[in-house]
Design an enzyme around this catalytic site. Structure first.
Site, PDB file in Angstrom:
ATOM      1  N   LYS A 115       0.862  -1.188   0.000  1.00 44.22           N
ATOM      2  CA  LYS A 115       0.000   0.000   0.000  1.00 44.22           C
ATOM      3  C   LYS A 115       0.899   1.238   0.000  1.00 44.22           C
ATOM      4  O   LYS A 115       1.938   1.252   0.673  1.00 44.22           O
ATOM      5  CB  LYS A 115      -0.884  -0.029   1.257  1.00 44.22           C
ATOM      6  N   SER A 125      -9.793   1.987   2.949  1.00 41.43           N
ATOM      7  CA  SER A 125      -8.896   2.740   2.095  1.00 41.43           C
ATOM      8  C   SER A 125      -7.908   1.874   1.320  1.00 41.43           C
ATOM      9  O   SER A 125      -7.339   2.342   0.340  1.00 41.43           O
ATOM     10  CB  SER A 125      -8.091   3.739   2.945  1.00 41.43           C
ATOM     11  N   SER A 164     -10.116  -0.410   7.040  1.00 41.87           N
ATOM     12  CA  SER A 164      -9.492  -0.192   5.738  1.00 41.87           C
ATOM     13  C   SER A 164      -8.824  -1.409   5.114  1.00 41.87           C
ATOM     14  O   SER A 164      -8.461  -1.373   3.939  1.00 41.87           O
ATOM     15  CB  SER A 164      -8.456   0.939   5.821  1.00 41.87           C
TER      16      SER A 164
END
Lengths: 493, 95, 484
Positions: free
Chosen positions: C76, C151, C175
């Site tokens: 990420k 997210s 997330s």
């Protein structure tokens, strides 16, 4: 209430906030060096720079130093203390918040005893007073903004960012600049004695913010102002006088004091408000989520307490007791570790504490002050001063010649004994040789002898000075004045 | 607790965010929606409940006082929008 | 190759069925081919990946087999990677080349993992749809008109589309789990403090936790073993031994006590979601688990408590983005205030600014007690609810998300509605517990997930439950059409 705190019917109330830079190798939340004097940003780690994703870890020694201070002022140590974030924007504050303590500080309420300079009629004892410590907390220092050399821009150097500080907050217990300075000096003495701060105020390693208000006696506290970042005792004294006078002027003209932060300029002896427009800060303190509560065990506190070095009050008592010094002299000599160490070393060499005390506080201090030197950098070592005093004691030197020897020693000409030898400054203690010179002077000045012999006792006392002067001239000051006097009195009879 | 554009302006200033007049009203509405939802907290009975700052109530580990961080200046300066002589540059700061 | 799990790929590498280079080239080619549509990567680090692959092949040839040797992973874009742009999905960091590497990335690299690139995400991890990214939304491979959740939307979507066999994510309020559910993959948020946060750009420090997303519980176990562990650079990272997550994964679950909180099955819950979760519970019951109804009353206040605490911490954490030392700076600032205000206003997107404002307000003088302090008190009530529950049960299970993937733009104008996407996941972050989301079926062709919550440091237990479920089902092996 002492007389000096009253000023045209106004009473002054003073509290101090003192920032003390802790003498650690590494910073409070990062393992980068606290060293100063390096190129900009060479000692700023990723953490100090506030790089995204970086996290703080607490330096154990910073915690221990704060505890040492707390123990020295008899404060309760926070068994659990919490770091909080104080949020505001400033270019020298890389994270946009300062990590500090608020609700749960490491050091709770304590007390510092001060003694003021004696007023002459107090027999060497000055007025004593206790100043309460509200609390002391740990926090990180900010970086520096550099305004020179950046063609109208400001350069940011974060080497200092993250240097550990304790902020000591006093109660508003002081009522004049003398007390404030005595308190500040005492704190300086405590932190340097503890070895938790090098005490170098010229480097900003100890900085004073002074909260000042005035009021009519019996009235509630007036609105206060804060004069920030005073880094010498002298400036502090002057800045307080200036601000007190300003506040009284404003109030007597029917004005109101505005709560504000003021900046003192030592060069011009003026101060100005630091914020012109109304911009009340809202620091939005909250517990720092990157740090956990710091717990301190009873064992750790006990161990630190046991290992505390001699504190100024203890040392002072010892000086009074062991060296028969007055309270005020003992205060001056025991105040800084360096001075105390110097005094004790010199006394050991000289064998005369009182005389050594006089020399340290007199000749040596004057000379150091004149050249702006700390006692630890004195060109005349404690051993040398001790030897000098010993020569004064055993009659080798007159006090006048001793000052010459001190001067030569200061200029690096060697130990006092060597200087005395090399320059032939030994006091003339051989009475046979001196007697010849006395006879010579009497023989050479028949008129003055006549005059002396014709005078009464009172006049003789004055007139003998002429002969003494002649003898001293002839011996280049090496004659022992007592012996000269004795011989003259015999021979002029 | 509904807020008005003045409160939004104040928070924006504290956070150093610029809020133009034309976005202020809409932003204010959005924030009020959020705050209305958040206000459910007022129903909670929290008498005598200590705030919880960390899920695990553990304590701070302490680091030995040794210098270990390398000099990273040459690595970080290239990310700076403006720098000179090893310093980060900003418009002139007046105290 | 791309339909295989990490566990299978690892065996293939060891058996020399294919090389790490071939494997890496294969995934890079898939990214090249599919990511134009999905937008799941912000940066693809092909050259570095191939260099790492060659190093892995040499290691394998030399008999050096580590946990992740030769296995491609997508990180990420919230994790700092030295020399590689680390954007956090924000214009603010569009030009930021991280000067150091996050512990998570470093630990995985130490175990031989290959970094394919950096995945797209909601800006500063603030969002549940991946629509707040400066780099544009990620599309859900199951229906590219729909969001992937957020997210960690890029991580979950790239994994579901088989553009990477493993991914890292972070979870502040759901997330990892919510996008895992919406993409039909498995995602684990470990216990707070289990994985180091060093180098992970902070959103809300007391809630943020990194974790793995994989095609199976076993893959998550493998990645977690590499990621977890004490790190002296993170004060909140705990010094607890890392469990043998793979070793215990296949244990029998007969007698397992599963708590089923009524708050996770509210009256207004979509019937299909509720049914899907109940089906999963029935499957576990079939294997001998016992279902125990319980209540977590304070959990209903999770969303409001979270939307005070997270923005408050964020408002402070994001103050360092000031245009001075790194990141975006506005053009021609007239003075310092102008530099701050324009850099931050132009550098941050709308949702980030909203949250900063909410957090600033909640911490400001006069409101602290009503908002921040009260939220922290509620946080304790929530934690205590779980603590009570875990006296009687081993895990707690319910739906991960109240809905399947929604249409792009459907909630863009309604932040509060968007926040409700995390209604079942947020309480876990407030309490700091570990939780996993696993695929549990399709509803109208879109994946649904159930959440398995464990007690502190019981990652092994929840991975075991998920693995047992996956042994009996094949939802985790279902591949979205067009990506097989």
């Amino acid at each position: 209430m002492s007389q000096s705190s009253m000023n045209g019917g106004w009473e002054t109330v003073i509290g101090l906030e003192v920032h003390v830079q802790l003498a650690t190798e590494s910073k409070i939340f990062s393992a980068s060096s606290t060293r100063t004097g390096d190129e900009p940003n060479r000692n700023a780690s990723l953490i100090d720079l506030g790089m995204p994703g970086t996290l703080p870890v607490v330096n154990r020694e910073a915690i221990r130093h704060a505890i040492r201070f707390g123990l020295a002022v008899g404060a309760e140590i926070g068994r659990r203390s919490v770091f909080e974030r104080k949020n505001y924007f400033y270019p020298d504050l890389p994270k946009g918040y300062q990590t500090t303590q608020l609700a749960e500080p490491i050091v709770g309420p304590g007390v510092v005893d001060i003694e003021l300079a004696p007023k002459g009629n107090e027999g060497g004892q000055g007025e004593k007073k206790s100043v309460r410590i509200h609390h002391a907390h740990l926090e990180e220092d900010a970086g520096k903004s550099l305004h020179e050399d950046f063609h109208g821009m400001t350069g940011i150097d974060l080497n200092r960012a993250g240097t550990p500080l304790i902020e000591i907050v006093s109660e508003p217990d002081m009522s004049n600049s003398e007390e404030a300075v005595a308190f500040a000096r005492k704190l300086h003495s405590i932190v340097t004695s503890l070895g938790i701060c090098d005490g170098d105020m010229s480097q900003g390693n100890m900085r004073f913010d002074v909260n000042i208000s005035v009021r009519r006696p019996g009235q509630p506290l007036g609105i206060r102002t804060e004069t920030k970042n005073l880094n010498s005792f002298r400036f502090m004294e002057k800045a307080i006088a200036l601000e007190v006078a300003r506040q009284i002027d404003v109030l007597e003209d029917g004005g109101e004091i505005v709560q504000e932060t003021r900046l003192y300029n030592a060069d011009t002896h003026t101060a100005r408000s630091m914020r012109t427009k109304e911009d009340a800060n809202d620091y939005r303190y909250f517990p720092c989520p990157d740090l956990l509560p710091v717990l301190v065990s009873e064992e750790e506190i006990a161990a630190l307490k046991d290992a505390l070095p001699e504190l100024p009050d203890v040392r002072k008592a010892r000086f009074i007791n062991d060296y028969q010094l007055s309270g005020y002299d003992a205060d001056l000599l025991s105040g800084s570790v360096a001075t105390a160490r110097y005094f004790e070393t010199a006394t050991a060499a000289s064998g005369d504490a009182k005389l050594t005390a006089n020399w340290v506080m007199g000749e040596l201090t004057a000379r150091l002050n004149a050249e702006d030197l700390g006692i630890e950098h004195s060109p005349v070592s404690a051993a040398q001063l001790g030897q000098l005093i010993q020569r004064l004691q055993d009659g080798t030197l007159s006090s006048k010649i001793a000052k010459q020897v001190f001067e030569a020693c200061w200029n690096g000409e060697g130990d006092p004994d060597r200087i005395i030898e090399a320059k032939g400054l030994k006091q003339m203690n051989d009475s046979g040789e001196l007697e010849k010179i006395v006879d010579q002077v009497i023989a050479n000045n028949p008129a003055q002898v006549e005059d002396y012999r014709g005078s009464d006792d009172a006049k003789r006392k004055k007139k003998i000075g002429f002969f003494v002067g002649q003898i001293m001239k002839a011996t280049q000051g090496k004659a022992n004045p007592q012996q000269v006097n004795q011989l003259l009195q015999q021979k002029l009879q | 607790m509904a807020i008005d554009t003045r409160v939004v302006a104040r928070a924006a200033h504290l956070a150093r965010l610029q809020v133009d007049d034309n976005e202020s009203a809409e932003l204010c509405g959005r924030l009020n929606d959020i705050l209305a939802m958040v206000d459910q907290l007022q129903q909670a009975d929290v008498d005598g409940v200590a705030p919880l700052a960390h899920p695990l109530e553990v304590h701070q580990p302490l680091r030995e006082d040794r210098v270990r961080e390398p000099d990273v200046r040459d690595k970080v300066l290239p990310n700076a929008p403006a720098s000179e002589d090893g310093c980060f540059l900003v418009p002139r700061v007046i105290d | 190759m791309h339909t295989k799990t990490l566990t299978e790929l690892k065996a293939g590498l060891q058996a020399k069925d294919f090389s790490a280079r071939e494997l890496t080239e294969h995934f890079l080619a898939r990214i090249e081919h599919h990511d134009g549509t999905l937008n799941s990567f912000v940066t693809v680090t092909a050259d570095q990946a191939l260099a790492q692959a060659d190093a892995a092949d040499q290691a394998i040839a030399a008999g050096d087999h580590r946990l992740l040797t030769g296995l491609p992973i997508a990180h990420k874009d919230i994790f700092c990677t030295e020399g590689v742009r680390t954007s956090c999905g924000s214009r603010m960091l569009d030009n930021f080349i991280a000067p150091y590497t996050a512990t998570v990335v470093e630990k995985m690299a130490d175990q031989g993992a290959i970094m394919l690139g950096k995945t797209n995400m909601d800006e500063f991890a603030m969002g549940s749809s991946n629509e707040t990214s400066f780099y544009g939304p990620v599309r859900n491979p199951w229906d590219t008109e729909r969001v992937p959740g957020g997210s960690s939307g890029g991580a979950a979507a790239s994994l579901a589309a088989r553009l990477t066999p493993g991914a890292t994510g972070t979870d502040t309020g759901g997330s990892i789990r919510q996008p895992a559910a919406l993409n039909g993959v498995t995602g684990l948020k470990p216990t707070y403090g289990r994985v180091s946060r060093w180098g992970m750009i902070a959103f809300a420090s007391s809630l943020d936790q990194a974790g793995p997303l994989g095609l199976s519980a076993a893959d998550c176990a493998l990645m977690l073993t590499a990621m977890a562990g004490h790190d002296s650079k993170d004060s909140t990272c705990v010094d607890e031994p890392v469990g043998d997550y793979l070793g215990g994964i296949n244990q029998d679950i007969a007698g397992l006590r599963i708590g089923v909180p009524e708050e996770f099955f509210p009256e207004n819950l979509d019937g299909a979601i509720a049914d899907n979760a109940r089906d999963a519970l029935r499957e576990l019951e079939k294997q001998g688990a016992k279902l125990i109804k319980l209540s977590l009353p304070s959990v209903t206040l999770s969303v409001p408590a979270y939307y005070v605490i997270a923005p408050a911490e964020a408002s402070s954490n994001l103050a360092r983005f000031d245009g001075v030392r790194f990141g975006y700076r506005c053009d021609d600032p007239v003075d310092l205030e102008d530099l701050y205000k324009r850099s931050r206003s132009e550098g941050f997107g709308a949702e980030v600014k909203r949250r900063i404002l909410v957090g600033t307000y909640a911490l400001s003088a006069g409101y602290y007690d009503a908002y921040y302090k009260r939220a922290q008190q509620v946080r304790r009530l929530i934690r205590d609810d779980f603590a009570r529950a875990f006296k009687d049960v081993d895990v707690i299970i319910g739906p991960t998300s109240p809905e399947t993937a929604f249409k792009l733009g459907a909630k863009a104008d309604d932040p509060v509605n968007m926040y409700m996407a995390d209604v079942f996941t947020i309480a876990v972050n407030l309490a700091g517990l570990p939780a996993l989301s696993m695929p549990s079926g399709l509803i109208n062709g879109l994946p649904a997930g159930v959440q398995v919550i464990g007690n502190y440091f019981q990652e092994g237990r929840i991975l075991n439950v998920a693995h047992r479920y996956q042994m009996a089902t094949d939802w985790h092996q279902t591949i979205p059409g067009g990506f097989a």
